[in-house]
Write a protein that holds these residues in place. Structure first.
Motif, PDB file in Angstrom:
ATOM      1  N   PRO A 409       0.812  -1.202   0.000  1.00  0.00           N
ATOM      2  CA  PRO A 409       0.000   0.000   0.000  1.00  0.00           C
ATOM      3  C   PRO A 409       0.852   1.261   0.000  1.00  0.00           C
ATOM      4  O   PRO A 409       2.018   1.238   0.396  1.00  0.00           O
ATOM      5  CB  PRO A 409      -0.818  -0.096   1.294  1.00  0.00           C
ATOM      6  N   LEU A 410       0.269   2.358  -0.468  1.00  0.00           N
ATOM      7  CA  LEU A 410       0.937   3.651  -0.402  1.00  0.00           C
ATOM      8  C   LEU A 410       0.970   4.117   1.052  1.00  0.00           C
ATOM      9  O   LEU A 410       0.214   3.619   1.872  1.00  0.00           O
ATOM     10  CB  LEU A 410       0.170   4.677  -1.241  1.00  0.00           C
ATOM     11  N   PRO A 411       1.855   5.061   1.376  1.00  0.00           N
ATOM     12  CA  PRO A 411       1.883   5.569   2.753  1.00  0.00           C
ATOM     13  C   PRO A 411       0.540   6.173   3.152  1.00  0.00           C
ATOM     14  O   PRO A 411      -0.056   6.930   2.387  1.00  0.00           O
ATOM     15  CB  PRO A 411       2.984   6.634   2.714  1.00  0.00           C
ATOM     16  N   VAL A 412       0.114   5.825   4.342  1.00  0.00           N
ATOM     17  CA  VAL A 412      -1.169   6.297   4.845  1.00  0.00           C
ATOM     18  C   VAL A 412      -0.901   7.482   5.768  1.00  0.00           C
ATOM     19  O   VAL A 412       0.045   7.444   6.542  1.00  0.00           O
ATOM     20  CB  VAL A 412      -1.856   5.143   5.619  1.00  0.00           C
ATOM     21  N   PRO A 413      -1.671   8.557   5.681  1.00  0.00           N
ATOM     22  CA  PRO A 413      -1.419   9.706   6.567  1.00  0.00           C
ATOM     23  C   PRO A 413      -1.591   9.306   8.024  1.00  0.00           C
ATOM     24  O   PRO A 413      -2.324   8.380   8.346  1.00  0.00           O
ATOM     25  CB  PRO A 413      -2.476  10.724   6.139  1.00  0.00           C
ATOM     26  N   GLU A 414      -0.902  10.045   8.878  1.00  0.00           N
ATOM     27  CA  GLU A 414      -0.945   9.690  10.282  1.00  0.00           C
ATOM     28  C   GLU A 414      -2.286  10.021  10.915  1.00  0.00           C
ATOM     29  O   GLU A 414      -2.740   9.340  11.819  1.00  0.00           O
ATOM     30  CB  GLU A 414       0.174  10.422  11.010  1.00  0.00           C
ATOM     31  N   SER A 415      -2.863  11.096  10.444  1.00  0.00           N
ATOM     32  CA  SER A 415      -4.175  11.458  10.981  1.00  0.00           C
ATOM     33  C   SER A 415      -4.979  12.154   9.893  1.00  0.00           C
ATOM     34  O   SER A 415      -4.443  12.529   8.848  1.00  0.00           O
ATOM     35  CB  SER A 415      -4.024  12.383  12.181  1.00  0.00           C
ATOM     36  N   ILE A 416      -6.271  12.313  10.165  1.00  0.00           N
ATOM     37  CA  ILE A 416      -7.150  12.975   9.207  1.00  0.00           C
ATOM     38  C   ILE A 416      -6.699  14.417   8.980  1.00  0.00           C
ATOM     39  O   ILE A 416      -6.784  14.942   7.865  1.00  0.00           O
ATOM     40  CB  ILE A 416      -8.602  12.933   9.741  1.00  0.00           C
ATOM     41  N   SER A 417      -6.192  15.039  10.034  1.00  0.00           N
ATOM     42  CA  SER A 417      -5.827  16.456   9.934  1.00  0.00           C
ATOM     43  C   SER A 417      -4.485  16.678   9.256  1.00  0.00           C
ATOM     44  O   SER A 417      -4.174  17.791   8.851  1.00  0.00           O
ATOM     45  CB  SER A 417      -5.788  17.090  11.324  1.00  0.00           C
ATOM     46  N   GLU A 418      -3.676  15.636   9.155  1.00  0.00           N
ATOM     47  CA  GLU A 418      -2.346  15.746   8.545  1.00  0.00           C
ATOM     48  C   GLU A 418      -2.488  16.298   7.135  1.00  0.00           C
ATOM     49  O   GLU A 418      -2.805  15.569   6.198  1.00  0.00           O
ATOM     50  CB  GLU A 418      -1.737  14.343   8.499  1.00  0.00           C
ATOM     51  N   PRO A 419      -2.262  17.607   6.938  1.00  0.00           N
ATOM     52  CA  PRO A 419      -2.602  18.192   5.642  1.00  0.00           C
ATOM     53  C   PRO A 419      -1.647  17.793   4.531  1.00  0.00           C
ATOM     54  O   PRO A 419      -2.062  17.579   3.391  1.00  0.00           O
ATOM     55  CB  PRO A 419      -2.558  19.701   5.910  1.00  0.00           C
ATOM     56  N   VAL A 420      -0.361  17.649   4.852  1.00  0.00           N
ATOM     57  CA  VAL A 420       0.622  17.369   3.810  1.00  0.00           C
ATOM     58  C   VAL A 420       0.324  16.031   3.144  1.00  0.00           C
ATOM     59  O   VAL A 420       0.489  15.857   1.944  1.00  0.00           O
ATOM     60  CB  VAL A 420       2.048  17.357   4.400  1.00  0.00           C
ATOM     61  N   LEU A 421      -0.116  15.099   3.962  1.00  0.00           N
ATOM     62  CA  LEU A 421      -0.306  13.747   3.442  1.00  0.00           C
ATOM     63  C   LEU A 421      -1.746  13.480   3.030  1.00  0.00           C
ATOM     64  O   LEU A 421      -2.111  12.346   2.791  1.00  0.00           O
ATOM     65  CB  LEU A 421       0.106  12.737   4.504  1.00  0.00           C
ATOM     66  N   SER A 422      -2.540  14.545   2.983  1.00  0.00           N
ATOM     67  CA  SER A 422      -3.953  14.309   2.715  1.00  0.00           C
ATOM     68  C   SER A 422      -4.188  13.814   1.297  1.00  0.00           C
ATOM     69  O   SER A 422      -5.263  13.337   0.976  1.00  0.00           O
ATOM     70  CB  SER A 422      -4.755  15.583   2.969  1.00  0.00           C
ATOM     71  N   HIS A 423      -3.195  13.922   0.456  1.00  0.00           N
ATOM     72  CA  HIS A 423      -3.379  13.431  -0.911  1.00  0.00           C
ATOM     73  C   HIS A 423      -2.436  12.248  -1.168  1.00  0.00           C
ATOM     74  O   HIS A 423      -1.277  12.286  -0.753  1.00  0.00           O
ATOM     75  CB  HIS A 423      -3.103  14.558  -1.917  1.00  0.00           C
ATOM     76  N   PRO A 424      -2.914  11.196  -1.811  1.00  0.00           N
ATOM     77  CA  PRO A 424      -2.079  10.009  -1.999  1.00  0.00           C
ATOM     78  C   PRO A 424      -0.810  10.296  -2.786  1.00  0.00           C
ATOM     79  O   PRO A 424       0.218   9.645  -2.593  1.00  0.00           O
ATOM     80  CB  PRO A 424      -2.996   9.048  -2.763  1.00  0.00           C
ATOM     81  N   ALA A 425      -0.837  11.313  -3.661  1.00  0.00           N
ATOM     82  CA  ALA A 425       0.319  11.586  -4.506  1.00  0.00           C
ATOM     83  C   ALA A 425       1.487  12.158  -3.706  1.00  0.00           C
ATOM     84  O   ALA A 425       2.628  12.096  -4.132  1.00  0.00           O
ATOM     85  CB  ALA A 425      -0.062  12.567  -5.613  1.00  0.00           C
ATOM     86  N   SER A 426       1.201  12.716  -2.544  1.00  0.00           N
ATOM     87  CA  SER A 426       2.247  13.393  -1.784  1.00  0.00           C
ATOM     88  C   SER A 426       2.720  12.563  -0.584  1.00  0.00           C
ATOM     89  O   SER A 426       3.047  13.088   0.451  1.00  0.00           O
ATOM     90  CB  SER A 426       1.747  14.754  -1.321  1.00  0.00           C
TER      91      SER A 426
END
Lengths: 438, 281
Positions: A409-426
């Protein structure tokens, strides 16, 4: 997750009632303050849309029942009387008839949203199973409702579907007779179907209460599939989601109204405007569009009992899905491999629906006769539905369990609020490591 | 449009599948424009009046319309609606149309069956006392009731128009049984009575109804030329109205409902934007 109640009775009456029956507290906690992930997209609005659909069907149905006559001699004409002489009867009936299709459209989107975002996974298995129960009840209710206008398709559809139970060894024929209340589809059948068609929506409403209860224990899943970690991840249901659901419902009603007011008969078979005649069988008996994929699976098996088993298995497999899925990641947003298989699965469901609408022997590509294997012409609807049915089952029984174990799987954001990781491409390797630990 | 598209697609499939499978075939229905098409379409009242005349003078000899009452003719949107008479039972024209027809009743003193002139509250009288009698007088099969005929066939009024104008001389090689007629728009399978090439079985089927219309068979009061095409078009429009008498009301209501819903949606959208403006999501 919802935590303890923050409701404080403000008036004397509310304090008095709260000590005795805390209904206001319950409404306050479940509708107003319920903490809801703030990243829910429009695919999450279909729960509210479905509640509205159920409400519309119950209200219009009760009004129709005031004018409908469940008798083989009067049913057809009583429906036409509703259309002609009852004030706004045409509106009530067309809303009810179109409403059935809209209900299924919404429920299919709702189910697909679940599949995509992995909402059925722990700890929401019971929530998912209750949803499957609602879906089954909806199918039974819709089928029996379609019988009531007592047109040609009503009658012969009933004959076909009730006869399916006759395929069960030994007790099958007795079950069919018991369902019919006689030795053929006749007045007793119509009467009991009317009775059950009136009853089941209230059973659905009861299961919907359980469904919402089971939703409010773990709370909503969300597009990232990551659990809610802090208060920053959520917003109160009201006004944030009442307004968002409200907007989606209003747009959905525009689509609904488009069919009710301009294409009310588009989803109805013209054969059902011919009064039921047991002696004349329509050229093509086709169920309503929402049953077509299952109808295709039924007909893809040359053996009647086998077809019935496969058709019911296609629904039964949904019940055990939470235990077939081995992946630790919920959302397909971070599972690019299975996402591809999932989109093929959606396409396959449409293909099955397409096959169900056509005769099994019909050619898929007209005029081509080269795709033959021995005695079999592979260029037929029945062969297409066989291939599609095979994929349908393989998706649940093979692809889902195997993919969960083998895919990366791609990296999953740590939390819902984690803005940097809110998109799968980043995504980043750090987050991947973090999510693996979690 | 959607329905038409689906219909055409269905016919298209039926056509291509036809020769190979010897299944039911039907020629593509004639494309005809109706005043009641589209989201704003309305029935043409004068056309409905002509259509009623065709039904009354031709079709009603064999076909019942058991769901129709004379009062329907004078109701809002009906062929003889007159705003002066919001209650169609008081419409003098409807009264006189009903009066021309004899309906069965029971003598209130003796209980004997009697005939009396119809009133607007009466149903259209059926041409035969029962289905057996209807079948016996029509080659063994009762002519279908026409009340909802325009909803009961793929294509609706276009189907009715195509059938009525579609009677043609059968191609050489096609055997038509006595008392039956060839009509390419009537769904059927002619492979059994075709002696020509199996790849070119004629489309359509045999219908029990003889060609019902003829030029000048009906006199139109408004100088419309009484051709077969005009008679067929007008009676098809009348049957479309009879099958969906509330269609105009439905479309009008829908327009209001849609305007309301669009405004409501826009307001909700702006409410949504406003409420969520401080939430990053």
């Amino acid at each position: 997750m919802s935590g303890h109640s923050t409701y404080e009775p403000k008036t004397g009456f509310e304090r008095w009632l709260d000590m005795r029956l805390p209904v206001i507290r319950m409404a306050y906690d479940t509708v107003l303050t319920f903490p809801t992930p703030k990243n829910l997209n429009y695919w999450w609005t279909f729960g509210g849309i479905l509640s509205l659909c159920l409400g519309i069907q119950i209200v219009t149905g009760i009004i129709l029942a005031m004018h409908y006559v469940p008798h083989v001699d009067y049913a057809f004409n009583s429906v036409e009387r509703i259309m002609r002489d009852v004030n706004y009867g045409w509106l009530v009936r067309y809303i009810h008839a179109t409403g059935a299709s809209m209900f299924f459209l919404a429920v299919y989107i709702h189910i697909c949203r679940n599949l995509y975002y992995g909402s059925y996974k722990a700890p929401r298995e019971v929530l998912w199973i209750l949803g499957c129960v609602i879906y089954l009840l909806m199918m039974a209710t819709a089928f029996m409702g379609y019988v009531l206008p007592w047109g040609q398709m009503s009658f012969h559809g009933t004959v076909v579907i009730t006869n399916l139970f006759g395929a069960i060894p030994v007790i099958g024929p007795s079950i069919t007779t018991w369902l019919w209340g006689g030795f053929a589809v006749d007045d007793p059948t119509l009467n009991r179907f009317f009775s059950l068609h009136y009853l089941l929506p209230f059973v659905i409403a009861g299961v919907v209460v359980l469904h919402i209860w089971a939703l409010h224990v773990p709370g909503n899943n969300n597009p990232t599939g990551v659990n809610v970690k802090s208060k920053e991840d959520t917003v109160p249901f009201h006004p944030y989601y009442t307004v968002k659901d409200g907007f989606a419902i209003s747009v959905f009603l525009i689509l609904f109204g488009f069919f009710v007011f301009w294409f009310p008969t588009a989803l109805l078979s013209p054969d059902n405007s011919i009064p039921a005649n047991p002696l004349v069988t329509p050229a093509h008996i086709v169920p309503e569009w929402y049953f077509l994929p299952f109808y295709a699976i039924l007909r893809s098996i040359p053996n009647k009992l086998g077809g019935v088993i496969m058709m019911f298995s296609a629904i039964a497999v949904l019940f055990v899905l939470p235990w077939l899925d081995t992946s630790k990641v919920r959302s397909m947003r971070y599972r690019p491999t299975i996402r591809l298989y999932f989109f093929i699965f959606l396409l396959v469901c449409l293909v099955l629906g397409f096959c169900g609408a056509h005769e099994p022997a019909e050619q898929v590509i007209p005029g081509v006769t080269t795709f033959t294997l021995g005695d079999y012409d592979l260029n037929t609807m029945v062969w297409l539905s066989r291939v599609a049915a095979l994929y349908y089952f393989a998706y649940f029984l093979l692809i889902t369990p195997i993919m969960g174990l083998t895919e990366t799987p791609l990296p999953v954001p740590e939390s819902i609020s984690e803005p940097v990781l809110s998109h799968p491409a980043s995504g980043s390797a750090q987050a991947a490591a973090a999510s693996n630990k979690g | 449009m959607l329905r038409k598209g689906l219909t055409l697609a269905a016919f298209g499939l039926a056509l291509v599948a036809g020769p190979a499978m010897a299944a039911t075939t039907q020629a593509e229905l004639k494309d005809i424009h109706w005043s009641f098409e589209g989201p704003f379409g309305k029935f043409d009242q004068v056309q409905l009046q002509r259509g009623y005349k065709v039904y009354r003078e031709v079709c009603s000899a064999c076909h019942s319309m058991n769901l129709m009452y004379f009062r329907n003719l004078g109701q809002k949107g009906g062929p003889f609606y007159d705003p002066k008479y919001p209650n169609p039972n008081e419409n003098p024209y409807v009264k006189s149309l009903a009066h021309d027809i004899q309906v069965g009743d029971i003598d209130q003193d003796t209980g004997d069956p009697v005939k009396r002139p119809a009133t607007p509250a009466d149903k259209f009288a059926a041409p035969f006392p029962n289905e057996v009698a209807a079948a016996a007088s029509n080659g063994g099969k009762a002519p279908p009731d026409l009340s909802v005929m325009a909803k009961a066939r793929e294509g609706g009024p276009a189907y009715i128009y195509s059938i009525l104008t579609g009677f043609v001389t059968p191609p050489a090689g096609l055997t038509i049984p006595a008392g039956k007629y060839y009509n390419p728009y009537f769904p059927g399978d002619l492979s059994g009575s075709w002696t020509g090439s199996p790849d070119h079985v004629p489309q359509g089927g045999v219908i029990g109804m003889p060609p019902p219309l003829a030029p000048n068979k009906v006199t139109f009061d408004d100088k419309t030329p009484s051709t077969v095409a005009n008679q067929a078009r007008d009676v098809a429009a009348f049957l479309a109205w009879a099958a969906e008498p509330k269609m105009e009301e439905r479309k009008q209501f829908g327009l209001g409902a849609m305007i309301y819903l669009v405004i409501f949606s826009v307001l909700l959208w702006f409410s949504y934007r406003r409420i969520w403006r401080n939430v990053a999501h």
